[in-house]
Every structure is written in structure tokens, then in C-alpha cells.
Design an enzyme around this catalytic site. Structure first.
Site, PDB file in Angstrom:
ATOM      1  CG  ASN A 153      -1.725   1.242   1.388  1.00  0.00           C
ATOM      2  OD1 ASN A 153      -1.773   2.068   0.476  1.00  0.00           O
ATOM      3  ND2 ASN A 153      -2.379   1.386   2.536  1.00  0.00           N
ATOM      4  CD  GLU A 182      -2.783   5.470   6.794  1.00  0.00           C
ATOM      5  OE1 GLU A 182      -2.784   5.517   5.549  1.00  0.00           O
ATOM      6  OE2 GLU A 182      -1.864   4.926   7.446  1.00  0.00           O
ATOM      7  CD  GLU A 237      -3.180  -2.285   7.395  1.00  0.00           C
ATOM      8  OE1 GLU A 237      -2.116  -2.568   6.834  1.00  0.00           O
ATOM      9  OE2 GLU A 237      -3.772  -1.211   7.223  1.00  0.00           O
ATOM     10  N   GLY A 274       2.958   2.373  10.724  1.00  0.00           N
ATOM     11  CA  GLY A 274       3.918   3.459  10.559  1.00  0.00           C
ATOM     12  C   GLY A 274       4.673   3.812  11.821  1.00  0.00           C
ATOM     13  CB  SER A 300       5.659  -1.780  11.898  1.00  0.00           C
ATOM     14  OG  SER A 300       5.272  -0.443  12.204  1.00  0.00           O
TER      15      SER A 300
HETATM   16  P1  13P Z   1       3.272   0.452   7.560  1.00  0.00           P
HETATM   17  O1  13P Z   1       3.755  -0.841   6.937  1.00  0.00           O
HETATM   18  O2  13P Z   1       3.998   1.645   7.041  1.00  0.00           O
HETATM   19  O3  13P Z   1       3.231   0.353   9.045  1.00  0.00           O
HETATM   20  O4  13P Z   1       1.756   0.652   7.073  1.00  0.00           O
HETATM   21  C1  13P Z   1       0.847  -0.387   7.199  1.00  0.00           C
HETATM   22  C2  13P Z   1      -0.382  -0.043   6.457  1.00  0.00           C
HETATM   23  O5  13P Z   1      -1.145   0.821   6.859  1.00  0.00           O
HETATM   24  C3  13P Z   1      -0.648  -0.759   5.210  1.00  0.00           C
HETATM   25  O6  13P Z   1      -1.939  -0.535   4.766  1.00  0.00           O
END
Ligand code: 13P
Length: 257
Positions: free
Chosen positions: A9, A96, A166, A172, A213
């Protein structure tokens, strides 16, 4: 046997020019990895370019969002039939979008139905915030997101979905969930809810990714968990070693199989 699925993503990153350079640098390596589905999810603006760049490969493409109506006066929105020309998958209900753009379970439900009606494959995201995690509400949150998101879907439709667990606190942050923790949520609460709503065979058929992550150094542990069928990768999918991440995932999956 559930076929593993690794998806990148990209979120709101990479112009068409940047996407072109990046995909050219990873596509051969990514295409050589067998026995796992590999999906790149660029911003809308790069979907056509990325689709063309991977057209001679097994790599698939997904969008990051979509509206549920097919056409009309919805300025700034993108319809399922428009995506159908550009990609195979669509991420729906990402945390998000829920946090910053007011997405609700009811909206996610409409989007899943609209995507399926066009033959798009939804990657449906669920997960608790840090406060909800601390309050011990993970099961309740994930279960209600699923009940709302899957309303009125048939067992066959649900079996064909990809669900991404998630936890918001892991996205992140560099603070990934533990494989045992994520695996328990996926096995007990996500498959458990689907088993309650449908039946055990539907719960065992649906593919469930972990996201938050994930990187080359921890993907093997996640893939080793029997209930985790892949990863939805954010930051690490923008780096050349995304190829390495997918290769490790494929090797672990083939050892287990
Ligand atoms: P990260 O891998 O940057 O933590 O993001 C995960 C994510 O939101 C994938 O949709």
C-alpha cells in the site's frame, strides 16, 4: 490451502515518474517469486502506468479506495467500473480513511458490495486504535467492524475476500504487533466472527493479512503463524527490498505447505 497474498500500500506516495522508476527496478525480482499473490497499490494517478509496467508479469495492481456509486455528481470520487479498467484489487476501509475521511462500517459495506458487483477483489481493513487496545476492546472493535462491513454478503462472497488486520498502533510506528498477538486476533476474533456469521468453512477459506510495520526482518515470523496469510505493507513497500520481503514470505509459506 489459502494462497498467501503480499500487497504494497503506497498510500499518498510516488508520482507517475517516481512510480515508473520504482516499478522498473522491482518488477523482475517480484515476478520471479512464485506461489504468492503480489499486488501493488499505487495512488489513483499512477494506476494506469503501473498496470502497463506489470502487464507482462504475474504482478497485480490494486487501488486504495473507491466510491460505491457507479456514476453521477460526486466530485472527486472514483467509481468501481473506472477501477475495473485499471486494476484487480481495491483496499477498502483502511484505518487512515476511517480516521481522516470519516469512513464508517456502513460505507465500507456499500463499497465492498459495489466492488464485488464489478468483479474487483476487496482487501477489507479492520483494526483497533491504541486506546481501544489498551482498554481491552480489540475483539469488540474487530468483530463490530466485520459485522458492519460484511452485512448482507453471502458466504461465497466473504470466502473470496481478503481481510487485512491492521492494528492502528502498529501502522507506521515501527512497533509491529507480535506474530502471536496478531495471529490470535486473526484466528480467534476475525475467523471466529466469520464462523459465527457464516460457518467454519467460510472462516477457513477467507485470506487474512497482517499489516503494521511489516519489514523484511519480521515478515517471516508473521508468515509462520498458521492463521496469517500474508501482509499489507506500507512504508517497506516503497523500498527496493520489498522484493526481499516478498521472497522471504514466499519461502516461509512454502516450507509450511
Ligand atoms: P506500515 O507498513 O507503514 O506500518 O503501514 C501499514 C499499512 O497501513 C498498510 O496498509
Amino acid at each position: 490451502m489459502r494462497r498467501p497474498i503480499l500487497a504494497g500500500n503506497w498510500k499518498m506516495n510516488l508520482t507517475i515518474a517516481e512510480a515508473t522508476d520504482f516499478v522498473r527496478s522491482i518488477r523482475r525480482g517480484l515476478n520471479e517469486i512464485k506461489d504468492v499473490d503480489r499486488v501493488l497499490c499505487p495512488p489513483y494517478t499512477a494506476l494506469a502506468t503501473v498496470g502497463e509496467l506489470v502487464s507482462a508479469t504475474e504482478i497485480e495492481v490494486g487501488a486504495q479506495n473507491m466510491y460505491w456509486e457507479e456514476k453521477g455528481a460526486y466530485t472527486g470520487e472514483i467509481a468501481p467500473s473506472m477501477l475495473k479498467e485499471l486494476c484487480q484489487y481495491v483496499i477498502l476501509g483502511h484505518s487512515e480513511r476511517r480516521a481522516y475521511f470519516g469512513e464508517t462500517d456502513e460505507g465500507v459495506n456499500r463499497k465492498i458490495k459495489a466492488a464485488l458487483a464489478q468483479g474487483l477483489k476487496p482487501i477489507v481493513c479492520v483494526g483497533e486504535t491504541e486506546d481501544q487496545y489498551d482498554a481491552g476492546e480489540t475483539e469488540a472493535v474487530v468483530s463490530s467492524q466485520l459485522r458492519g462491513g460484511l452485512t448482507d454478503l453471502s458466504a461465497a462472497q466473504v470466502a473470496g475476500l481478503v481481510i487485512a488486520y491492521e492494528p492502528v498502533w502498529a501502522i507506521g510506528t515501527g512497533k509491529a504487533a507480535t506474530p502471536a498477538g496478531a495471529g490470535a486476533v486473526i484466528g480467534m476474533h476475525i475467523r471466529g466472527t466469520i464462523s459465527e456469521l457464516y460457518d467454519e468453512s467460510t472462516a477457513q477459506a477467507v485470506r487474512v493479512q497482517y499489516g503494521g510495520s511489516v519489514k523484511p526482518s519480521n515478515v517471516a515470523e508473521f508468515m509462520s503463524h498458521p492463521d496469517i496469510d500474508g501482509a499489507l505493507v506500507g512504508g517497506a513497500s516503497l523500498k527496493p527490498d520489498f522484493v526481499e520481503l516478498v521472497r522471504i514470505a514466499s519461502e516461509v509459506a512454502s516450507q509450511i505447505a
